[in-house]
Design an enzyme around this catalytic site. Structure first.
Site, PDB file in Angstrom:
ATOM      1  N   GLU A 140      -4.374  -1.820   3.257  1.00 29.39           N
ATOM      2  CA  GLU A 140      -4.429  -0.404   2.859  1.00 29.39           C
ATOM      3  C   GLU A 140      -5.135  -0.236   1.519  1.00 29.39           C
ATOM      4  O   GLU A 140      -4.658  -0.754   0.497  1.00 29.39           O
ATOM      5  CB  GLU A 140      -3.007   0.162   2.751  1.00 29.39           C
ATOM      6  CG  GLU A 140      -2.972   1.617   2.329  1.00 29.39           C
ATOM      7  CD  GLU A 140      -1.559   2.124   2.083  1.00 29.39           C
ATOM      8  OE1 GLU A 140      -1.362   3.355   2.134  1.00 29.39           O
ATOM      9  OE2 GLU A 140      -0.658   1.294   1.823  1.00 29.39           O
ATOM     10  N   GLU A 237       5.072   9.505   4.024  1.00 30.15           N
ATOM     11  CA  GLU A 237       5.308   8.754   2.796  1.00 30.15           C
ATOM     12  C   GLU A 237       5.028   9.662   1.597  1.00 30.15           C
ATOM     13  O   GLU A 237       4.009   9.532   0.922  1.00 30.15           O
ATOM     14  CB  GLU A 237       4.418   7.501   2.753  1.00 30.15           C
ATOM     15  CG  GLU A 237       4.816   6.542   1.633  1.00 30.15           C
ATOM     16  CD  GLU A 237       3.882   5.351   1.503  1.00 30.15           C
ATOM     17  OE1 GLU A 237       4.371   4.252   1.196  1.00 30.15           O
ATOM     18  OE2 GLU A 237       2.662   5.522   1.680  1.00 30.15           O
TER      19      GLU A 237
END
Length: 262
Positions: A140, A237
């Protein structure tokens, strides 16, 4: 229709961690993700997932010494043995809780020939190790403002590294929040990268609050993911601005919020 997963490291923090599973299920979520569950036994987490009929979408491999600011070590020369041990620990945990996605963090180090070589070698080894268990490893890019010095910054860098890693089960974790801050042009990225990402995460920009706050049009982007045929999870998130349940109005159209599951 997006498959929304509650990130239990950021949502329902009004409650102790182990109580967040039931709260997420009561709010309508059918899946959860979390960052670092290792202080709790995998068997205990697995029992909670089963009790509340929840799937687990994702969690992180160990970061190293988080108190000292470490953010993983997949790209750190000299830490290869520690990387391998940490991945084995994460895979053992994943097997117990039936998770097939692991985020592997790169670490705080500048990109360069040495760090890139170590990163590619570690992820090639890790990909082979994870494939035997049916697990996909995710990388990521993180924005520099929130994560100064982090190795992996952009989707272009991630694409180049994925090409060099060349493992079918090592893919991109596409976080719209980080991408908007670092690169923008989210719809074009979603289209161009489709097939390379195996997990998506969302949060509002700026502030990392609810997805209905700020400059990103998430209804459009989530519809786009449906149009593209994305069938993975979308991790929520973000940091609730004023309590988790109070901020879930944005997700009502997908059956999430006060009132629970249909």
């Amino acid at each position: 229709m997006p498959k929304l997963a509650a990130n239990l490291s950021m949502l329902f923090t009004e409650l102790p961690f182990l109580e967040r599973f039931g709260a997420a299920a009561a709010a309508g979520f059918r899946a959860v993700e979390f960052q670092l569950p290792y202080e709790f036994a995998a068997e205990e987490v697995g029992r909670l997932l089963a009790a509340h009929d929840l799937a687990v979408a994702l969690f992180n491999a160990p970061l190293g010494n988080a108190m000292a600011g470490e953010r993983g070590f997949a790209a750190l020369p000299g830490r290869e043995a520690e990387f391998r041990a940490s991945l084995d620990r994460a895979l053992a945990y994943a097997q117990v809780i039936h998770c097939t996605r692991l985020h592997v963090l790169a670490g705080i180090i500048a990109p360069g020939p040495a760090s890139e070589e170590v990163y590619v070698a570690n992820l090639r080894w890790g990909g082979a190790r994870a494939a035997a268990q049916g697990v996909t490893l995710l990388i990521e890019p993180l924005n520099a403002g929130d994560n100064p010095g982090y190795f992996l910054r952009t989707t272009a860098q991630a694409q180049d590294l994925l090409d060099r890693i060349a493992r079918d089960n090592v893919k991109l974790q596409f976080d719209f929040y980080h991408c908007q801050i670092s690169e923008g042009d989210l719809a074009a990225h979603a289209r161009r990268l489709f097939g390379r990402y195996a997990h998506v995460q969302i949060a509002g920009v700026p502030g990392r609050n609810e997805p209905d706050r700020g400059e990103i049009n998430y209804p459009y982007l989530l519809d786009l993911l449906d149009e593209l045929g994305y069938d993975g999870y979308v991790g929520c998130e973000y940091r609730p601005a004023a309590g988790t349940l109070a901020g879930l109005g944005w997700a009502a159209r997908w059956g999430i919020g006060v009132g629970g599951r249909a």
